[in-house]
Design a protein around this motif. Structure first.
Motif, PDB file in Angstrom:
ATOM      1  N   ARG A 127     -38.746  55.297   5.200  1.00 19.10           N
ATOM      2  CA  ARG A 127     -38.542  55.871   3.857  1.00 19.10           C
ATOM      3  C   ARG A 127     -39.687  55.503   2.920  1.00 19.10           C
ATOM      4  NH1 ARG A 127     -35.905  59.891   1.844  1.00 19.10           N
ATOM      5  NH2 ARG A 127     -33.993  59.274   2.931  1.00 19.10           N
ATOM      6  N   VAL A 130     -42.622  57.717   3.838  1.00 16.65           N
ATOM      7  CA  VAL A 130     -42.313  59.106   3.496  1.00 16.65           C
ATOM      8  C   VAL A 130     -42.405  59.330   1.990  1.00 16.65           C
ATOM      9  CG1 VAL A 130     -40.433  60.794   3.378  1.00 16.65           C
ATOM     10  CG2 VAL A 130     -40.934  59.639   5.537  1.00 16.65           C
ATOM     11  N   VAL A 216     -45.494  63.386  11.972  1.00 17.89           N
ATOM     12  CA  VAL A 216     -45.091  62.772  10.699  1.00 17.89           C
ATOM     13  C   VAL A 216     -45.560  63.628   9.528  1.00 17.89           C
ATOM     14  CG1 VAL A 216     -45.320  60.766   9.181  1.00 17.89           C
ATOM     15  CG2 VAL A 216     -45.084  60.435  11.652  1.00 17.89           C
ATOM     16  N   ILE A 220     -43.381  66.000   6.735  1.00 14.16           N
ATOM     17  CA  ILE A 220     -43.510  65.882   5.279  1.00 14.16           C
ATOM     18  C   ILE A 220     -43.785  67.258   4.668  1.00 14.16           C
ATOM     19  CG2 ILE A 220     -44.846  64.896   3.387  1.00 14.16           C
ATOM     20  CD1 ILE A 220     -43.151  62.846   4.867  1.00 14.16           C
ATOM     21  N   PRO A 252     -36.644  64.322   4.867  1.00 17.38           N
ATOM     22  CA  PRO A 252     -37.665  64.126   5.905  1.00 17.38           C
ATOM     23  C   PRO A 252     -37.437  62.890   6.770  1.00 17.38           C
ATOM     24  CG  PRO A 252     -38.549  63.701   3.700  1.00 17.38           C
ATOM     25  CD  PRO A 252     -37.214  64.332   3.520  1.00 17.38           C
ATOM     26  N   VAL A 253     -36.723  61.882   6.252  1.00 13.55           N
ATOM     27  CA  VAL A 253     -36.437  60.704   7.075  1.00 13.55           C
ATOM     28  C   VAL A 253     -35.479  61.082   8.204  1.00 13.55           C
ATOM     29  CG1 VAL A 253     -35.449  58.384   7.116  1.00 13.55           C
ATOM     30  CG2 VAL A 253     -36.866  59.100   5.196  1.00 13.55           C
TER      31      VAL A 253
END
Length: 376
Positions: A127, A130, A216, A220, A252-253
């Protein structure tokens, strides 16, 4: 100054009798030297060992001696060189590491190996990264995409409140009337009415282990794009199977923890799925993030590529979406895509918003890449 230079050489050379400097390190400098030795002389000295507390103390030392950017590099090297990935499932280790995009990719690859009791800690680490990336990337992406869609929605003879006055004046300069000192707007240009989902975007991500940081960043950007009402965004990840993570784009997590890095690669199957969800080919941008190493049916993959392009979908292939340097990818398949007119190039995260803006406004992406992407 000479002593200082010699000490730096002593640190770099690692302290063997053959280093030739003859300098003596202070206690503090010896601690710093030991921190570096644990990683970069690990083959000779035995490294950090398998003790989580020992690694945790070592992480604390390097954070004391080096700025965060350097800590991230050393930490990344330690995970790679000393194979301490498994220790990242330990709560003490998770509380000590400096979060960055590479660490998130490593945690994603560990996935189910993280004990249930430590998952909340792992989520906190993810988190933090992100949230930091969202702060950096959200605004540029929103501005670039919204601006591109507004420009592409221009139409002739709009209503008064829809007129783009600057463009209208430029278009009608030839109608300037000197005696009246004015321009006669023979042609009026403006923005069309805003409507929902002017364009469809599909982000299709290869979740093989080598694509970690690209996944990743893609996650995002997918979350940012999903927040824009003017586009409809779908997120698809694949290895030998295909999973649609569109419902997780709001967080997104959750999305990243839904990715299972590693395994094989079946690009043909992923393309088949994407074709099945495309309803407006002429208004669809498909971004495929993969190294193009097909583990399935390569002939079928190429057939699908050709079919997607022929349908009018704007296809873009990114062997990497990260800052890690030149990616490794299948150049034969990249050449095949070039023959179809499909742009294939690695893209850094800072360039991705402009890439999407160019794609949504139907610019020549190959030309855009030649101007904006530097070969590494």
């Amino acid at each position: 100054m000479e002593t200082e230079y010699l000490k730096r050489w002593r640190m770099a050379l690692g302290g063997n009798a053959a280093d030739g400097t003859g300098v003596t390190l202070t206690v503090e400098e010896q601690r710093l030297d030991s921190s570096l030795e644990a990683v970069y002389d690990s083959d000779r000295r035995g490294g950090l060992g398998s003790s989580a507390p020992k690694v945790s103390r070592w992480l604390g030392d390097i954070r004391e001696f080096f700025p965060q950017t350097v800590v991230q590099v050393i930490q990344r090297d330690a995970i790679k060189r000393l194979h301490i990935d498994s220790l990242l499932t330990e709560k003490e280790m998770l509380a000590t590491v400096v979060p960055d995009v590479h660490l998130v990719a490593t945690l994603m690859s560990l996935g189910r190996a993280i004990p249930e009791k430590n998952k909340d800690m792992a989520r906190q680490v993810v988190r933090k990264v992100v949230d930091d990336l969202l702060r950096k990337l959200s605004s540029p992406t929103q501005q670039a995409v919204t601006g591109a869609l507004n420009r592409s929605a221009r139409r002739r003879n709009p209503r008064y409140n829809e007129i783009d006055w600057k463009t209208t004046i430029i278009k009608n300069l030839k109608n300037y009337q000197p005696q009246y000192k004015t321009v006669i707007p023979e042609v009026r240009i403006g923005y069309g009415r805003k409507c929902k989902a002017l364009k469809d975007i599909i982000l299709c991500l290869d979740q093989s282990g080598s694509m970690g940081t690209s996944v990743v960043y893609s996650g995002i950007f997918g979350s940012v794009l999903a927040s824009l009402p003017s586009v409809s965004t779908r997120m698809v990840v694949f290895d030998t199977s295909v999973v649609d993570l569109t419902d997780d784009l709001q967080d997104p997590v959750d999305l990243l923890f839904g990715v299972q890095l590693g395994g094989g690669t079946d690009i043909a199957r992923a393309l088949t799925y994407c074709q099945g969800v495309i309803t407006r080919p002429q208004d669809t941008v498909l971004v495929l993030v993969t190294d193009l190493y097909e583990g399935g049916d390569e002939k079928e993959m190429r057939k699908r590529f050709a079919s997607i392009v022929a349908s009018g979908v704007q296809l873009i292939v990114l062997p990497a979406l990260n800052d890690d340097g030149a990616p490794c990818y299948d150049k034969r398949n990249a050449e095949y895509l070039a023959g179809l007119g499909v742009p294939t190039f690695a893209c850094t995260p800072d360039k991705f918003p402009d890439l999407m803006a160019a794609a949504l406004s139907k610019q020549d992406i190959g030309m855009w890449a030649s101007k904006n992407i530097k070969e590494k």
